[in-house]
Design an enzyme around this catalytic site. Structure first.
Site, short mmCIF file in Angstrom:
data_model
loop_
_atom_site.label_atom_id
_atom_site.label_comp_id
_atom_site.label_asym_id
_atom_site.label_seq_id
_atom_site.Cartn_x
_atom_site.Cartn_y
_atom_site.Cartn_z
N HIS A 9 0.74 -1.03 -0.12
CA HIS A 9 0.07 -0.08 0.03
C HIS A 9 0.89 1.27 0.16
CE1 HIS A 9 -3.14 2.93 1.16
NE2 HIS A 9 -3.97 1.94 0.53
N ASP A 19 -8.02 -5.45 0.23
CA ASP A 19 -8.50 -6.14 -1.05
C ASP A 19 -8.16 -7.38 -0.99
OD1 ASP A 19 -9.95 -4.11 -2.68
OD2 ASP A 19 -7.94 -3.36 -3.55
N1 CMC Z 1 3.99 -7.55 -4.77
C1 CMC Z 1 5.58 -7.81 -4.90
N2 CMC Z 1 6.42 -6.60 -4.88
C2 CMC Z 1 5.63 -5.22 -4.55
C3 CMC Z 1 4.26 -5.51 -4.38
C4 CMC Z 1 3.57 -6.66 -4.61
N3 CMC Z 1 2.13 -6.71 -4.26
N4 CMC Z 1 3.72 -4.13 -4.10
C5 CMC Z 1 5.04 -3.29 -4.01
N5 CMC Z 1 6.28 -4.09 -4.31
C6 CMC Z 1 7.53 -3.86 -4.36
C7 CMC Z 1 7.75 -2.96 -5.65
O1 CMC Z 1 8.38 -3.91 -6.78
C8 CMC Z 1 8.97 -2.25 -4.89
O2 CMC Z 1 9.94 -2.99 -5.00
P1 CMC Z 1 11.66 -2.06 -5.20
O3 CMC Z 1 11.72 -1.17 -4.22
O4 CMC Z 1 12.48 -3.45 -5.12
O5 CMC Z 1 11.50 -1.54 -6.84
C9 CMC Z 1 8.52 -1.76 -3.59
O6 CMC Z 1 7.79 -2.83 -3.17
C10 CMC Z 1 7.87 -0.60 -3.63
O7 CMC Z 1 6.67 -0.62 -4.45
P2 CMC Z 1 5.87 0.52 -5.37
O8 CMC Z 1 5.48 0.18 -6.55
O9 CMC Z 1 7.10 1.60 -5.44
O10 CMC Z 1 4.86 1.10 -4.29
P3 CMC Z 1 3.72 2.00 -4.44
O11 CMC Z 1 3.38 2.81 -3.39
O12 CMC Z 1 4.08 2.95 -5.66
O13 CMC Z 1 2.55 1.11 -4.85
C11 CMC Z 1 0.69 -0.33 -4.73
C12 CMC Z 1 1.33 0.78 -4.27
C13 CMC Z 1 -0.32 -0.57 -4.01
C14 CMC Z 1 0.15 0.14 -5.96
C15 CMC Z 1 1.46 -1.58 -4.94
O14 CMC Z 1 1.91 -2.20 -3.69
C16 CMC Z 1 0.80 -2.83 -5.87
O15 CMC Z 1 0.88 -2.82 -6.85
N6 CMC Z 1 0.17 -3.70 -4.88
C17 CMC Z 1 -0.62 -4.62 -5.75
C18 CMC Z 1 -2.00 -4.23 -6.27
C19 CMC Z 1 -2.96 -3.99 -5.02
O16 CMC Z 1 -3.07 -4.69 -4.30
N7 CMC Z 1 -3.65 -2.77 -5.26
C20 CMC Z 1 -4.51 -2.33 -3.95
C21 CMC Z 1 -4.25 -1.25 -3.20
S1 CMC Z 1 -5.16 -1.20 -1.75
C22 CMC Z 1 -6.80 -0.63 -2.27
C23 CMC Z 1 -6.80 0.50 -3.18
O17 CMC Z 1 -6.31 1.45 -3.05
O18 CMC Z 1 -7.53 0.55 -4.10
#
Ligand code: CMC
Length: 429
Positions: free
Chosen positions: A306, A363
Site C-alpha cells: 500500500h 482487497d
Molecule cells: N508484490 C511484490 N512486490 C511489490 C508489491 C507486491 N504486491 N507491491 C510493491 N512491491 C515492491 C515493488 O516492486 C517495489 O520494490 P523495489 O523497491 O525493489 O523496486 C517496492 O515494493 C515499492 O513498490 P511501489 O510500486 O513503489 O509502491 P507504490 O506505493 O507505488 O504502490 C501499490 C502501491 C498498492 C500500487 C503496490 O503495492 C501494488 O501494486 N500492489 C498490488 C496491487 C494492489 O493490491 N492494489 C490495491 C491497493 S489497496 C486498495 C486501493 O487503494 O484500491
C-alpha cells in the site's frame, strides 16, 4: 506565529511556511515557491504531495490507524451501519436518531431509476464489465436531472447526494441482472440499504427471497471499510474533475473509472484470479512468493502493499476476521481462503516483504467474502464503488465549499525536444 522552513538554492535563501494539521502532521506550504523563485516541486505519482487540507479522514500508515471524522474504523464497524457512516462522512457529525431516520427515508424515496435509464441496459453488450456500465449510467444521471446540477446551489447538491446514494445499488444490481439475462428487480423500500441491494441482485420474480442477516451484516462491514480513504486515486480524481465545477454525477463517474484500475479498486478482482491460479497450479504458495520477488517475472502479489500503510492495513484485519467468522458460520471450507492465509503467512516471514513493509491490504480478503456472499467476480469492484461513494461525495462537497478552492492544475517539467525546424513530409527521410 507559523513555523518557517528555510531553503537555500544557489545563493538564494527562501522561506516557506510550515502548515500543521490537527494530528501533528507537518507540511511545507510551497504555493508561493514559484512566484518567489521560479522553482516548482517535482513528485511523480504525488508520493509526497499534500493536494489539500481535509477534515474528513485521518490515517496513519505507520501505526495502522484509520478514523472517519475522528471515529476509529473499528468502532464504526461495531456500532453503525453503512447509511449512518455515510451520513457521518458527508455531514461531518454522527446523526441524531431523527436526522438518521430522515436521511434513510429520503434515500429510500430515490431508489428507483427513471424508466428510460432501464432502456440503456439494452444497448450494452451482455458481457459488458459492470464497472463500465456503472460509470456510464452514473454519468447519464446528469442528463436526467438537469434541474439540479449546480455545484454551488446547496439544494441541488443535497438532492443529487441523496439520488446518487439511493440509485447506485440499483444501477449496480441491474448491471448484474443484464449480464445473467434475468429480469430487473425493482427496489423495495421497506428493506434496509444492504437488504435491498441483495434482493435486487439475487431475487427472481418466480421465487420468494429473503436475505440472510449474516450476509447483510458482512456487506455493511465491507461497505464501511471502503467508505473513505482520504486522497486515494479515485477520490483525487473526483476532486480533480469537480475542481472544474463539473457536476456531482460527472465527477463521481470519473472516480468510478479511476477505481476500475487493477492497481486500485480492481485489485479485489485480481486477488481472486491470482488465488484461483495458485489453486489450479497445485497450491504451491512459495512458488508465487518467489515469482513476486523476481523483478523479471513482472508479477506482483495482488492485495499486498500500500502506498500509505507501511505497518498493517486496519481494514484488512477487520475483513479477515469477518471472513473467518462468516465462512465458519456457513460451514464453508473455501480453498481460496486457505491459500490466502498461507500466502499471507509465507510473505510476512519473507525478507523481501518485511524490508519493503508489504502487508495484506483491504482487497486481500474482501474478494473471499464477496465469493461467500455469492457475488460474481466482476461485481467485486462495483461493491468497492458502492462503499467508496460517501467518501467521494464528502470530498467533493468539502472542496466545493472551501473558500480556497481553485481548479486543480499541476505543473510539469518538460523533457521533450527544444524548438525544431519543421520539415515538409516529402523531405522527411
Ligand atoms: N508484490 C511484490 N512486490 C511489490 C508489491 C507486491 N504486491 N507491491 C510493491 N512491491 C515492491 C515493488 O516492486 C517495489 O520494490 P523495489 O523497491 O525493489 O523496486 C517496492 O515494493 C515499492 O513498490 P511501489 O510500486 O513503489 O509502491 P507504490 O506505493 O507505488 O504502490 C501499490 C502501491 C498498492 C500500487 C503496490 O503495492 C501494488 O501494486 N500492489 C498490488 C496491487 C494492489 O493490491 N492494489 C490495491 C491497493 S489497496 C486498495 C486501493 O487503494 O484500491
Amino acid at each position: 506565529m507559523a513555523e518557517i522552513a528555510r531553503l537555500s538554492v544557489g545563493s538564494e535563501q527562501l522561506e516557506l511556511p510550515v502548515f500543521e494539521g490537527t494530528e501533528g502532521e507537518r507540511a511545507l506550504d510551497i504555493s508561493k515557491l514559484r512566484a518567489q523563485s521560479g522553482l516548482i516541486t517535482l513528485d511523480e505519482g504525488y508520493v509526497n504531495t499534500g493536494s489539500t487540507r481535509s477534515a474528513i479522514t485521518f490515517l496513519d500508515g505507520e501505526a495502522g490507524v484509520l478514523r472517519y471524522r475522528g471515529y476509529p474504523i473499528e468502532t464504526l464497524c461495531e456500532h453503525c451501519d453503512f447509511v449512518e457512516v455515510s451520513y457521518l462522512l458527508i455531514y461531518g457529525e454522527l446523526p441524531t436518531a431523527k436526522q438518521l431516520e430522515d436521511f434513510r427515508a429520503s434515500i429510500r424515496r430515490h431508489t428507483m431509476l427513471h424508466e428510460d435509464i432501464r432502456q440503456f441496459y439494452n444497448g450494452f453488450p451482455r458481457d459488458a464489465h459492470p464497472m463500465g456500465t456503472l460509470a456510464s449510467v452514473v454519468s447519464a444521471l446528469s442528463t436526467f436531472y438537469q434541474d439540479s446540477l449546480n455545484p454551488h446551489d446547496p439544494q441541488h447538491v443535497e438532492v443529487s447526494i441523496h439520488r446518487l446514494l439511493a440509485k447506485l445499488p440499483t444501477i449496480a444490481a441491474y448491471s448484474h441482472k443484464k449480464s445473467v439475462g434475468q429480469p430487473f428487480i425493482y427496489p423495495q423500500n421497506d428493506l434496509s440499504y444492504c437488504e435491498n441491494f441483495l434482493q435486487m441482485m439475487f431475487a427472481v420474480p418466480c421465487e420468494p427471497f429473503e436475505s440472510d442477516p449474516d450476509f447483510v451484516h458482512a456487506l455493511n462491514l465491507l461497505l464501511i471499510c471502503h467508505a473513505d480513504h482520504e486522497q486515494n486515486c479515485s477520490t483525487s480524481t473526483v476532486r480533480m474533475v469537480g475542481s472544474a465545477d463539473a457536476n456531482l454525477f460527472a465527477s463521481v463517474a470519473a472516480g468510478i473509472s479511476a477505481l476500475w484500475g487493477p492497481l486500485h479498486g480492481g485489485a479485489n478482482e485480481a486477488v481472486v484470479s491470482m488465488l484461483e491460479q495458485i489453486r489450479d497450479d497445485g497450491g504451491d504458495v512459495q512458488k508465487y512468493v518467489r515469482m513476486a520477488k523476481d523483478k523479471d517475472e513482472g508479477f506482483r502479489l495482488m492485495g499486498f502493499g500500500h502506498r500509505v500503510y507501511k505497518n498493517f492495513d486496519p481494514r484488512a484485519k477487520i475483513i479477515q476476521a469477518a471472513c473467518s467468522k462468516l465462512l465458519g458460520k456457513m460451514s464453508i471450507r473455501d480453498p481460496l481462503f486457505e491459500i490466502a492465509q498461507q500466502l499471507e503467512e509465507v510473505a510476512l516471514r519473507d525478507d523481501y516483504f518485511v524490508e519493503r513493509r508489504l502487508y495484506p491490504n483491504v482487497d486481500f480478503y474482501s474478494g473471499v467474502i464477496y465469493r461467500a456472499l455469492g457475488m460474481p467476480v466482476p461485481m467485486f469492484t462495483v461493491l468497492f464503488a458502492m462503499g467508496r461513494l460517501p467518501g467521494w461525495i464528502a470530498h467533493w462537497v468539502e472542496m466545493m465549499r472551501s473558500p480556497t478552492k481553485r481548479i486543480y492544475r499541476p505543473r510539469q517539467v518538460y523533457t521533450g525536444p527544444t524548438e525544431r525546424e519543421f520539415v515538409p513530409v516529402e523531405k522527411r527521410g
